[in-house]
Enzyme design. Structure first.
Site: not given
Ligand code: NAD
Ligand code: MG
Length: 285
Positions: A178, A191
């Site tokens: 991130s 986080y």
């Molecule tokens: P998202 O909610 O679609 O994906 C997160 C996923 O993590 C979920 O689908 C969920 O099933 C899984 N998850 C959470 N807890 C879990 C557990 N205990 N066991 C198994 N699976 C679990 O959201 P996203 O934003 O697409 O996130 C994907 C990645 O992108 C993450 O690593 C997040 O930190 C990163 N990210 C997102 C952003 C943003 O702004 N959305 C920014 C930087 C990084």
């Protein structure tokens, strides 16, 4: 890109882990827009956190590039079925792996089930994560701190350890970090600390696995419109999400997927130990 939604967004807040089908506007994971060109023909990919958001976009892109995919997720069965639909529509297989990655045995189980179904792993995408907003350090419980580390970084170590014996030279590991890895948002303290650890783990592991011909990289997304956001951020921040980026809007998951395709593909054969920003113009360190 003209046409992608800009803030302000409608007020909305969901319980963790959030449902993509209830988001307004609906995130674009490439369901009707991503075009593949055979860049991952016949590869096998295991992607965590792939029912929704960035993981779904990566699963759809990988399938349209010719890969079979196994997708892990916590419990969002409806969203996962939707991802599977698009993977299968691309003519590829999709294995669904629900369960909690904070559980050590589940980390090994998702690898073993992928191997039972497909026989090997060519691409491992560690993308699942948990976050929660807190105003003070005192507000973060000990259990939540440990849980955040278990899901976000310890699970990556465990999944890599379980998968590596079945990954040949030419394989690729991609970890989702991130912008918070180097520019921590204080209200996401636990986080952001894990995201720094993921970037560091990636850089170290890339050096360790070089002699085996396995590449390891991380992706640092900026604000991306996904269930993670609407289930963990305060409503006033959701309303203005992405407004402070140079492009003036959040990214859609489909806009993050192409870098995962490059890092997974044979064209990326000399790219290892790197961290790629997908931030809508905001520099990272
Ligand atoms: P998202 O909610 O679609 O994906 C997160 C996923 O993590 C979920 O689908 C969920 O099933 C899984 N998850 C959470 N807890 C879990 C557990 N205990 N066991 C198994 N699976 C679990 O959201 P996203 O934003 O697409 O996130 C994907 C990645 O992108 C993450 O690593 C997040 O930190 C990163 N990210 C997102 C952003 C943003 O702004 N959305 C920014 C930087 C990084
Ligand atoms: Mg989800």
């Amino acid at each position: 890109m003209p046409g992608y939604p800009k803030p302000p967004f409608e007020p909305q807040r969901q319980p963790v882990p959030g449902s993509q089908s209830k988001m307004q506007p609906y995130p674009d994971c490439g369901e009707t827009s991503y075009k593949g060109s055979g860049r991952l023909a016949n590869k096998i990919a295991l992607i965590t956190g792939a029912d929704s958001g960035i993981g779904r976009a990566v699963a759809i892109a990988f399938a349209r590039e010719g890969a079979d995919v196994a997708i892990s997720y916590l419990n969002e069965h409806e969203d996962a079925q939707e991802t599977a639909h698009w993977v299968e529509e691309a003519g590829r297989q999709c294995l669904l792996l629900p369960g909690d990655l904070a559980d050590k045995t589940h980390c090994a189980a998702i690898v073993n089930k992928t191997l039972e179904q497909f026989g090997r792993i060519d691409v491992l995408v560690n993308n699942a994560a948990f976050q929660m907003t807190h105003e003070t350090l005192e507000e973060i419980s000990d259990d939540e701190w440990v849980k955040t580390f278990d899901i976000n970084i310890t699970a990556i170590f465990r999944i890599c350890k379980a998968a590596l014996p079945s990954m040949a030279a030419g394989s690729s590991i991609i970890n989702t970090s991130s912008v918070n890895s180097d520019m921590p948002k204080p209200t996401l303290l636990a986080y952001a600390t894990t995201k720094g650890a993921i970037a560091n783990f990636t850089a170290g592991l890339a050096q360790m696995l070089g002699e085996r011909g396995i590449r390891v990289n991380s992706v640092a997304p900026g604000p991306i419109w996904t269930p993670l956001i609407v289930s963990t951020m305060p409503e006033d921040e959701i309303k203005e999400f992405g407004a402070k980026t140079p492009l003036g809007r959040p990214g859609q998951p489909v806009e993050v997927a192409p870098i995962y395709v490059l890092l997974a593909s044979d064209e990326g054969s000399y790219i290892s130990g790197s961290r790629y920003a997908v931030t809508g113009g905001k520099p990272i360190l």
